[in-house]
Design a protein around this motif. Sequence first.
Motif, PDB file in Angstrom:
ATOM      1  N   SER A   1       5.579   6.598   2.293  1.00 60.34           N
ATOM      2  CA  SER A   1       4.265   6.184   1.819  1.00 60.34           C
ATOM      3  C   SER A   1       3.152   6.838   2.620  1.00 60.34           C
ATOM      4  N   LEU A   2       3.310   6.911   3.945  1.00 64.39           N
ATOM      5  CA  LEU A   2       2.308   7.585   4.770  1.00 64.39           C
ATOM      6  C   LEU A   2       2.218   9.064   4.427  1.00 64.39           C
TER       7      LEU A   2
ATOM      8  N   ARG B   1       2.547  -0.507   0.012  1.00 60.96           N
ATOM      9  CA  ARG B   1       2.757   0.885  -0.418  1.00 60.96           C
ATOM     10  C   ARG B   1       1.551   1.382  -1.212  1.00 60.96           C
ATOM     11  N   GLU B   2       1.094   0.582  -2.168  1.00 63.99           N
ATOM     12  CA  GLU B   2      -0.064   0.972  -2.975  1.00 63.99           C
ATOM     13  C   GLU B   2      -1.312   1.124  -2.117  1.00 63.99           C
TER      14      GLU B   2
ATOM     15  N   VAL C   1      13.955  -4.157   6.890  1.00 62.35           N
ATOM     16  CA  VAL C   1      12.726  -4.603   6.236  1.00 62.35           C
ATOM     17  C   VAL C   1      12.226  -3.462   5.371  1.00 62.35           C
ATOM     18  N   THR C   2      11.791  -3.789   4.170  1.00 63.72           N
ATOM     19  CA  THR C   2      11.287  -2.788   3.230  1.00 63.72           C
ATOM     20  C   THR C   2       9.795  -3.014   3.017  1.00 63.72           C
ATOM     21  N   ILE C   3       9.052  -1.926   2.890  1.00 60.12           N
ATOM     22  CA  ILE C   3       7.617  -2.023   2.649  1.00 60.12           C
ATOM     23  C   ILE C   3       7.377  -2.759   1.323  1.00 60.12           C
TER      24      ILE C   3
ATOM     25  N   THR D   1      10.447   0.175   9.275  1.00 59.00           N
ATOM     26  CA  THR D   1      10.271  -0.370   7.930  1.00 59.00           C
ATOM     27  C   THR D   1      10.642   0.690   6.903  1.00 59.00           C
ATOM     28  N   VAL D   2      11.618   0.365   6.066  1.00 60.09           N
ATOM     29  CA  VAL D   2      12.095   1.298   5.048  1.00 60.09           C
ATOM     30  C   VAL D   2      10.972   1.576   4.050  1.00 60.09           C
TER      31      VAL D   2
END
Length: 73
Positions: A60-61, A28-29, A21-23, A54-55
């Motif tokens: 992002s964090l 992300r924003e 699963v990708t963000i 989650t990819v």
Amino acid sequence: MRLLPDITAKRAALEALHRPVTISPEAREALLHSDIIVYGPGTQFSSLLPSYKTVGIDESLHASRACVKVFRH
């Protein structure tokens, strides 16, 4: 006759089911522009573990401008 497959067969079966699963761009924003991020609570199987996998969430964090990042368990 064995009732359960050996560990190699189990691993292969689980790997065949895996779907990364990708963000999302929106999530992300939101993380990048948040002032405060609170991560949790949940169980290790229902909400925390899937989000760890989650990819793109870790980058992002880390890149977030949030002044406060809280991990609550």
